[in-house]
Enzyme design. Structure first.
Site, PDB file in Angstrom:
ATOM      1  N   HIS A  62      -7.121  -1.680  -8.943  1.00  0.00           N
ATOM      2  CA  HIS A  62      -7.363  -3.106  -9.227  1.00  0.00           C
ATOM      3  C   HIS A  62      -8.869  -3.327  -9.289  1.00  0.00           C
ATOM      4  O   HIS A  62      -9.553  -3.187  -8.264  1.00  0.00           O
ATOM      5  CB  HIS A  62      -6.772  -3.981  -8.112  1.00  0.00           C
ATOM      6  CG  HIS A  62      -5.285  -3.826  -7.947  1.00  0.00           C
ATOM      7  ND1 HIS A  62      -4.372  -4.586  -8.654  1.00  0.00           N
ATOM      8  CD2 HIS A  62      -4.540  -3.001  -7.169  1.00  0.00           C
ATOM      9  CE1 HIS A  62      -3.136  -4.236  -8.304  1.00  0.00           C
ATOM     10  NE2 HIS A  62      -3.213  -3.266  -7.398  1.00  0.00           N
ATOM     11  N   ARG A  64     -10.141  -6.236 -10.603  1.00  0.00           N
ATOM     12  CA  ARG A  64     -10.321  -7.689 -10.430  1.00  0.00           C
ATOM     13  C   ARG A  64     -11.075  -8.404 -11.538  1.00  0.00           C
ATOM     14  O   ARG A  64     -11.442  -9.568 -11.375  1.00  0.00           O
ATOM     15  CB  ARG A  64     -11.015  -7.996  -9.086  1.00  0.00           C
ATOM     16  CG  ARG A  64     -10.353  -7.387  -7.860  1.00  0.00           C
ATOM     17  CD  ARG A  64      -9.002  -7.972  -7.575  1.00  0.00           C
ATOM     18  NE  ARG A  64      -8.461  -7.496  -6.299  1.00  0.00           N
ATOM     19  CZ  ARG A  64      -7.190  -7.162  -6.117  1.00  0.00           C
ATOM     20  NH1 ARG A  64      -6.321  -7.254  -7.107  1.00  0.00           N
ATOM     21  NH2 ARG A  64      -6.764  -6.759  -4.946  1.00  0.00           N
ATOM     22  N   ASN A  94      -2.711  -7.549 -12.730  1.00  0.00           N
ATOM     23  CA  ASN A  94      -2.647  -8.787 -11.930  1.00  0.00           C
ATOM     24  C   ASN A  94      -4.014  -9.409 -11.689  1.00  0.00           C
ATOM     25  O   ASN A  94      -4.408  -9.702 -10.559  1.00  0.00           O
ATOM     26  CB  ASN A  94      -1.919  -8.555 -10.598  1.00  0.00           C
ATOM     27  CG  ASN A  94      -2.645  -7.601  -9.664  1.00  0.00           C
ATOM     28  OD1 ASN A  94      -3.490  -6.810 -10.101  1.00  0.00           O
ATOM     29  ND2 ASN A  94      -2.343  -7.672  -8.373  1.00  0.00           N
ATOM     30  N   HIS A 232       3.455   3.055  -5.446  1.00  0.00           N
ATOM     31  CA  HIS A 232       3.243   3.070  -3.982  1.00  0.00           C
ATOM     32  C   HIS A 232       4.500   3.149  -3.099  1.00  0.00           C
ATOM     33  O   HIS A 232       4.834   2.218  -2.377  1.00  0.00           O
ATOM     34  CB  HIS A 232       2.396   1.880  -3.533  1.00  0.00           C
ATOM     35  CG  HIS A 232       2.710   0.541  -4.156  1.00  0.00           C
ATOM     36  ND1 HIS A 232       3.971   0.012  -4.208  1.00  0.00           N
ATOM     37  CD2 HIS A 232       1.898  -0.380  -4.732  1.00  0.00           C
ATOM     38  CE1 HIS A 232       3.905  -1.175  -4.788  1.00  0.00           C
ATOM     39  NE2 HIS A 232       2.660  -1.430  -5.123  1.00  0.00           N
ATOM     40  N   ASP A 305      -4.056   2.678  -5.208  1.00  0.00           N
ATOM     41  CA  ASP A 305      -3.823   1.232  -5.057  1.00  0.00           C
ATOM     42  C   ASP A 305      -5.078   0.561  -4.505  1.00  0.00           C
ATOM     43  O   ASP A 305      -5.006  -0.296  -3.612  1.00  0.00           O
ATOM     44  CB  ASP A 305      -2.608   0.927  -4.165  1.00  0.00           C
ATOM     45  CG  ASP A 305      -2.114  -0.511  -4.372  1.00  0.00           C
ATOM     46  OD1 ASP A 305      -2.713  -1.246  -5.172  1.00  0.00           O
ATOM     47  OD2 ASP A 305      -1.121  -0.896  -3.719  1.00  0.00           O
ATOM     48  N   HIS A 309     -10.642  -6.884  -1.693  1.00  0.00           N
ATOM     49  CA  HIS A 309     -10.533  -8.300  -1.330  1.00  0.00           C
ATOM     50  C   HIS A 309     -11.798  -8.720  -0.621  1.00  0.00           C
ATOM     51  O   HIS A 309     -12.386  -7.942   0.132  1.00  0.00           O
ATOM     52  CB  HIS A 309      -9.325  -8.539  -0.415  1.00  0.00           C
ATOM     53  CG  HIS A 309      -8.007  -8.430  -1.121  1.00  0.00           C
ATOM     54  ND1 HIS A 309      -7.598  -9.348  -2.066  1.00  0.00           N
ATOM     55  CD2 HIS A 309      -7.026  -7.502  -1.054  1.00  0.00           C
ATOM     56  CE1 HIS A 309      -6.408  -8.989  -2.533  1.00  0.00           C
ATOM     57  NE2 HIS A 309      -6.040  -7.868  -1.946  1.00  0.00           N
ATOM     58  N   GLY A 324      -3.871  -5.564   0.874  1.00  0.00           N
ATOM     59  CA  GLY A 324      -4.523  -4.504   0.103  1.00  0.00           C
ATOM     60  C   GLY A 324      -5.716  -3.923   0.815  1.00  0.00           C
ATOM     61  O   GLY A 324      -6.285  -4.549   1.713  1.00  0.00           O
TER      62      GLY A 324
END
Ligand code: DOR
Length: 429
Positions: A62, A64, A94, A232, A305, A309, A324
């Site tokens: 990810h 972002r 996402n 995952h 994964d 954050h 996460g």
């Protein structure tokens, strides 16, 4: 400039190589692999005592961007990848907005190109806005370069929609990467369900939340003949279901992540939000089952994964913290410490699960191999290096990991992408 990697332990499952050898890189490709190669004018790199692997490929990242550039961008994420020895990544859809149309797939490739550090690929959403209601324009996104379909972060709860998605995915040759979680069973859950969640007064997520969806998705894969990849995997029963499906020759592959073979639910003790992840960290029994799944070949891929954050999203009550943890910079070291040193996998199997199988899953031609003519994406790993995770030295824009202060063993020391040394001994080119 040509590069000559001298005297490393070259592990290349594609050509069946695991031997001390040299690798010559020319014009972005592997020009030669063998003993005592001479190359006047090439930059010589001493790889004695090091493992030379086909560049690591993370099928679950990810970054972002777009939407949360305060947490990660293609540039900062690429730097974290390089430091961890990853030469290619697949970004999940996402983001905000969700990567659910052709224009946004094109946006990712344009921005990835600007970052220009590693190979960045993107997954595209299965459903618009990840809402699980309306299928995206799969053909258009495939044409724009999407390498997989996934609503990762959320399950596709409607089995009929998943069935249609798999039918389209099959037509366009894409795998569907499934985030297996029954949203009703996991509702409001924040950690693994069991005695510990009761003791901590936290709502649990049962392992069955994952397993029922793994079993459902296997059935839909069988029905449609599409390529299914389970993201995952964390629970013992899910792994057993996958083992049985593979015995039945269903087209299914799966991945796990380092946190599922290194940590248990105990990591959340003290309400440590750094260890809050989805699916949640499970029990010792599950960790053992994950290791067994890795060693017997049930689990095909080790992904990260990598889920950055911000501090604002983690420094809150456990119930409200985002799920996460970042992973790119630690994955290879954790694999070395837990799996190689622990006797679970050899380097050939590691190369298989972190490069060969990911390349095959995403259809990346020329990757996952060190054979002559392959893309010169190479990871040089020092298995003897010892280091301590320090927040200040993390490349990722986010520092959310429960590993701060932990000692790890083994380190990616050189990362080569497309024949260029992008990272070497702590320095970026
Ligand atoms: O822990 C997780 N974080 N699991 C997911 O499936 C999504 C990810 C995220 O995007 O933060």
């Amino acid at each position: 400039m040509d590069i000559l990697l001298k005297g490393g332990r070259v592990v290349d499952p594609a050509s069946g190589t695991d031997t001390t050898a040299d690798i010559l890189i020319k014009g972005g490709k592997i020009a030669q692999a063998g003993r005592e190669i001479k190359a006047a004018g090439a930059k010589q790199v001493d790889c004695k005592g090091r493992i030379v692997l086909p560049g690591l490929i993370d099928v679950h990242t990810h970054f972002r961007q777009p939407g949360r550039e305060d947490e990660e961008t293609f540039v900062t994420g690429s730097r974290a990848a390089l430091k961890g020895g990853f030469t290619s990544v697949l970004c999940m859809a996402n983001t905000n907005p969700v990567i659910d149309n052709k224009g946004l797939v094109e946006y990712v490739y344009a921005e990835a190109d600007k970052a220009g550090l590693i190979n960045i690929y993107t997954a595209a959403a299965v459903t618009k806005g990840l809402e699980g209601k309306e299928l995206t324009e799969i053909g258009q996104m495939a044409a724009a370069g999407a390498r997989a379909l996934s609503d990762d972060g959320k399950p596709v709860m409607n089995a009929e929609i998943l069935r249609r998605a798999m039918e389209y995915a099959k037509m366009f040759g894409l795998p569907v990467i499934s985030h297996c979680e029954d949203a009703n069973l996991s509702k409001n859950g924040v950690m693994n369900e069991g005695a510990l969640s009761t003791r901590l007064g936290l709502k649990g997520i049962p392992r069955a939340s994952e397993t029922v969806m793994v079993i459902r998705d296997i059935e839909i894969a069988q029905l449609t003949g599409a390529k299914l990849h389970i993201a995952h995997v964390s629970a013992k029963e899910s792994i057993e279901a996958l083992r049985q499906a593979k015995n039945r020759k269903v087209k299914v592959t799966c991945e796990t992540c380092p946190h599922y073979f290194t940590l248990t639910e105990e990591a959340v003790l003290g309400y440590n939000t750094g260890a809050k992840v989805n699916p949640p960290l499970r029990t010792k029994e599950d960790v053992e089952a994950v290791k067994k799944g890795l060693s017997d070949g049930t689990i095909d891929v080790i992904s990260t994964d990598h889920a950055p954050h911000s501090a604002e999203e983690k420094d809150v009550e456990f119930d409200f913290a985002s799920t996460g943890m970042i992973g790119l910079e630690f994955a290879a070291s954790l694999v070395n410490s837990e799996l190689v040193k622990g006797g679970v996998l050899g380097w050939k199997e590691v190369a298989q699960k972190m490069s060969v199988n990911p390349a095959a899953l995403l259809g990346l031609k020329g990757k996952g191999s060190l054979s002559e003519g392959s893309d010169a994406d190479v990871t040089v790993f020092d298995p003897g290096a010892e280091w301590t995770v320090e927040a200040a030295r993390i490349e990722s824009k986010s520092k959310n990991t429960p590993l701060i202060g932990k000692k790890l063993s083994g380190l990616a020391v050189i990362t080569i992408v497309g024949g260029k040394i992008r990272y070497e001994n702590g320095k970026f080119a």
